[in-house]
Design an enzyme around this catalytic site. Sequence first.
Site, short mmCIF file in Angstrom:
data_model
loop_
_atom_site.label_atom_id
_atom_site.label_comp_id
_atom_site.label_asym_id
_atom_site.label_seq_id
_atom_site.Cartn_x
_atom_site.Cartn_y
_atom_site.Cartn_z
N ARG A 97 -8.43 17.46 3.45
CA ARG A 97 -7.25 17.14 4.25
C ARG A 97 -5.98 17.43 3.43
O ARG A 97 -5.86 16.99 2.31
CB ARG A 97 -7.30 15.68 4.70
CG ARG A 97 -8.35 15.45 5.79
CD ARG A 97 -8.43 14.01 6.24
NE ARG A 97 -9.25 13.20 5.36
CZ ARG A 97 -9.61 11.93 5.63
NH1 ARG A 97 -9.20 11.37 6.75
NH2 ARG A 97 -10.35 11.25 4.79
N PHE A 139 -1.18 10.28 -14.12
CA PHE A 139 -0.47 10.83 -12.95
C PHE A 139 0.79 11.60 -13.30
O PHE A 139 1.74 11.63 -12.51
CB PHE A 139 -0.14 9.70 -11.95
CG PHE A 139 -1.12 9.68 -10.83
CD1 PHE A 139 -2.37 9.09 -11.00
CD2 PHE A 139 -0.85 10.31 -9.61
CE1 PHE A 139 -3.31 9.11 -9.99
CE2 PHE A 139 -1.79 10.35 -8.61
CZ PHE A 139 -3.02 9.74 -8.81
N CYS A 151 -4.22 10.79 1.97
CA CYS A 151 -3.34 9.62 1.82
C CYS A 151 -1.91 9.95 1.44
O CYS A 151 -0.99 9.66 2.20
CB CYS A 151 -3.96 8.66 0.82
SG CYS A 151 -5.49 7.94 1.46
N LYS A 166 0.84 -1.21 0.00
CA LYS A 166 0.00 0.00 0.00
C LYS A 166 0.87 1.26 0.00
O LYS A 166 0.63 2.20 -0.76
CB LYS A 166 -0.93 -0.02 1.23
CG LYS A 166 -1.76 1.22 1.41
CD LYS A 166 -2.73 1.46 0.27
CE LYS A 166 -3.26 2.88 0.34
NZ LYS A 166 -4.17 3.19 -0.75
N1 LIG Z 1 -9.64 8.02 2.06
C1 LIG Z 1 -9.06 7.31 1.12
O1 LIG Z 1 -9.12 7.61 -0.07
C2 LIG Z 1 -8.29 6.06 1.49
C3 LIG Z 1 -7.95 5.14 0.48
C4 LIG Z 1 -7.26 3.99 0.84
C5 LIG Z 1 -6.89 3.78 2.16
N2 LIG Z 1 -7.22 4.70 3.12
C6 LIG Z 1 -6.86 4.41 4.51
O2 LIG Z 1 -8.02 3.90 5.17
C7 LIG Z 1 -8.05 4.34 6.54
C8 LIG Z 1 -9.34 5.09 6.82
O3 LIG Z 1 -9.34 6.25 6.03
P1 LIG Z 1 -10.65 7.16 5.83
O4 LIG Z 1 -10.29 8.21 4.83
O5 LIG Z 1 -11.81 6.28 5.60
O6 LIG Z 1 -10.75 7.80 7.30
P2 LIG Z 1 -11.96 8.68 7.92
O7 LIG Z 1 -11.31 9.63 8.83
O8 LIG Z 1 -12.85 9.16 6.83
O9 LIG Z 1 -12.80 7.61 8.76
C9 LIG Z 1 -12.32 6.97 9.89
C10 LIG Z 1 -13.51 6.65 10.79
O10 LIG Z 1 -13.06 5.80 11.85
C11 LIG Z 1 -13.83 6.12 13.00
N3 LIG Z 1 -13.18 5.55 14.20
C12 LIG Z 1 -12.10 5.99 14.90
N4 LIG Z 1 -11.85 5.16 15.94
C13 LIG Z 1 -12.78 4.17 15.89
C14 LIG Z 1 -13.03 3.01 16.68
N5 LIG Z 1 -12.26 2.71 17.73
N6 LIG Z 1 -14.06 2.21 16.34
C15 LIG Z 1 -14.84 2.51 15.26
N7 LIG Z 1 -14.65 3.60 14.48
C16 LIG Z 1 -13.63 4.41 14.79
C17 LIG Z 1 -13.89 7.63 12.95
O11 LIG Z 1 -14.93 8.14 13.78
C18 LIG Z 1 -14.14 7.86 11.46
O12 LIG Z 1 -15.51 7.89 11.17
C19 LIG Z 1 -6.78 5.16 6.73
O13 LIG Z 1 -5.77 4.32 7.21
C20 LIG Z 1 -6.45 5.61 5.33
O14 LIG Z 1 -5.06 5.87 5.15
C21 LIG Z 1 -7.93 5.82 2.80
#
Ligand SMILES: NC(=O)c1ccc[n+]([C@@H]2O[C@H](COP(=O)([O-])OP(=O)(O)OC[C@H]3O[C@@H](n4cnc5c(N)ncnc54)[C@H](O)[C@@H]3O)[C@@H](O)[C@H]2O)c1
Length: 444
Positions: free
Chosen positions: A334, A255, A266, A210
């Site tokens: 972000r 890209f 990210c 990743k």
């Molecule tokens: N956003 C993207 O495009 C993307 C793509 C691939 C991977 N990721 C990865 O995926 C992960 C999540 O990213 P995101 O953008 O969805 O984050 P986000 O901030 O949108 O969502 C995270 C959620 O987790 C919840 N949370 C925190 N602690 C918790 C707990 N103990 N139990 C249940 N819920 C809890 C928060 O309230 C929030 O709603 C990160 O590691 C990110 O790097 C993100």
Amino acid sequence: MKVTVYGSGYVGLVTGTCLAEVGNDVLCVDIDERKTEMLRNGEIPIYEPGLDALVSKNVEAGRLNFTTDPAEGVAHGLFQFIAVGTPPDEDGSADLQYVLAVAGSIGEHMDEYRVIIDKSTVPVGTADKVRDKVNAVLASRGVEIEFDVVSNPEFLKEGAAIDDFMKPDRIVIGTDNPRTTELLRALYAPFNRSHDRMVAMDIRSAELTKYAANAMLATKISFMNELSNLAERLGADIEKVRVGIGSDPRIGYHFIYPGCGYGGSCFPKDVQALERTANEIGYRAELLNAVEAVNNRQKEILFKKLDGHFDGNLAGKTIAVWGLAFKPNTDDMRAAPSRTLMEALWAAGAKVRAYDPEAMDECRRIYGERDDLTLVDSAEEALKGADALVTVTEWSVFRSPDFALVKQRLRQPVIVDGRNMYDPQQLKADGFSYYSIGRDTAHD
Ligand SMILES: NC(=O)c1ccc[n+]([C@@H]2O[C@H](COP(=O)([O-])OP(=O)(O)OC[C@H]3O[C@@H](n4cnc5c(N)ncnc54)[C@H](O)[C@@H]3O)[C@@H](O)[C@H]2O)c1
């Protein structure tokens, strides 16, 4: 199959919804009460094209449910997906507190075999930490229950997340146990029909995959931005260079767009986290450090071009900003280049009038009410009384504006285009002072 997903953000909500869409019984757990309540009422807390309809449909069908109760979550799914945030810690490393909190609650409430799946982006070695955490909690309860930990990084793109999840390029599964590979193969079968997209590997390689993907994409962007700065100093046009190199199939067109730097949730944090991982093991990751440094410098370029045009006299000026989200088709701000720009403008005493098709609420949430920020309802409205226009996000609505109207609305015909959307010759002919990326003459 029964699936629990922790975290109802961009990744968790899409994962849970798409798994429900193909017939699974999904329970999404989030600690955010407000978000969970909204979702229960069919309201979507984020903007992601197509997601609202898919959530409503699956909620109505009873296949998609939401709770804040981790005990319910642990009891529900054989598959326990961790999709919580991994934001940067103060030193840039990934903050694992949310991931480990979920691991802790799984250990606390588990009473039969579970497959724990890390979907969050986490540094190499995190699966071991998750396993240790669950084991420690089980030991404190004085019980022994079998479980597996799998790394299944997510590659979806915000703005096209549903399509990416439904038709993935690859499904990376990192396991140390063939049984879990087969369980996940069955869960992912509906997304894996036309040809086998599953890439099974050991856990550490999956975790690193990743970061490798995001660091490679960030490197391509910083490379082009570096070249665009050279082009400005050499009297070349980076857009011609882009087409010239993109036609080489070994390079490709994807890209390699020059711009005002990458943002989002990210790339910045993942490049930083990989640098931190390298530091921790005593390796100097020179390329990664440069990718980040080039990007940080590039995010200042819009301000520098404006400041150059106004000879350092931005105090009291009003600047129209088109685009706040870090890229089109999302409301995510972000680490967005718009934030670097607006904060620099405010520090210089300028005011901002901004419009974005989806990120206005997010902007309000981040910056609140302030005298030097006016959020307006349309692109045209942002121009009123502004001394210059800056385009930051390449939303389609900004691609072909009525330049006569733009000129009429602006106090001075100045455009700084952070995404090279417009034709320099045409804008010059229309009487604009037009600045873009890698096509100007650099003055420094
Ligand atoms: N956003 C993207 O495009 C993307 C793509 C691939 C991977 N990721 C990865 O995926 C992960 C999540 O990213 P995101 O953008 O969805 O984050 P986000 O901030 O949108 O969502 C995270 C959620 O987790 C919840 N949370 C925190 N602690 C918790 C707990 N103990 N139990 C249940 N819920 C809890 C928060 O309230 C929030 O709603 C990160 O590691 C990110 O790097 C993100």
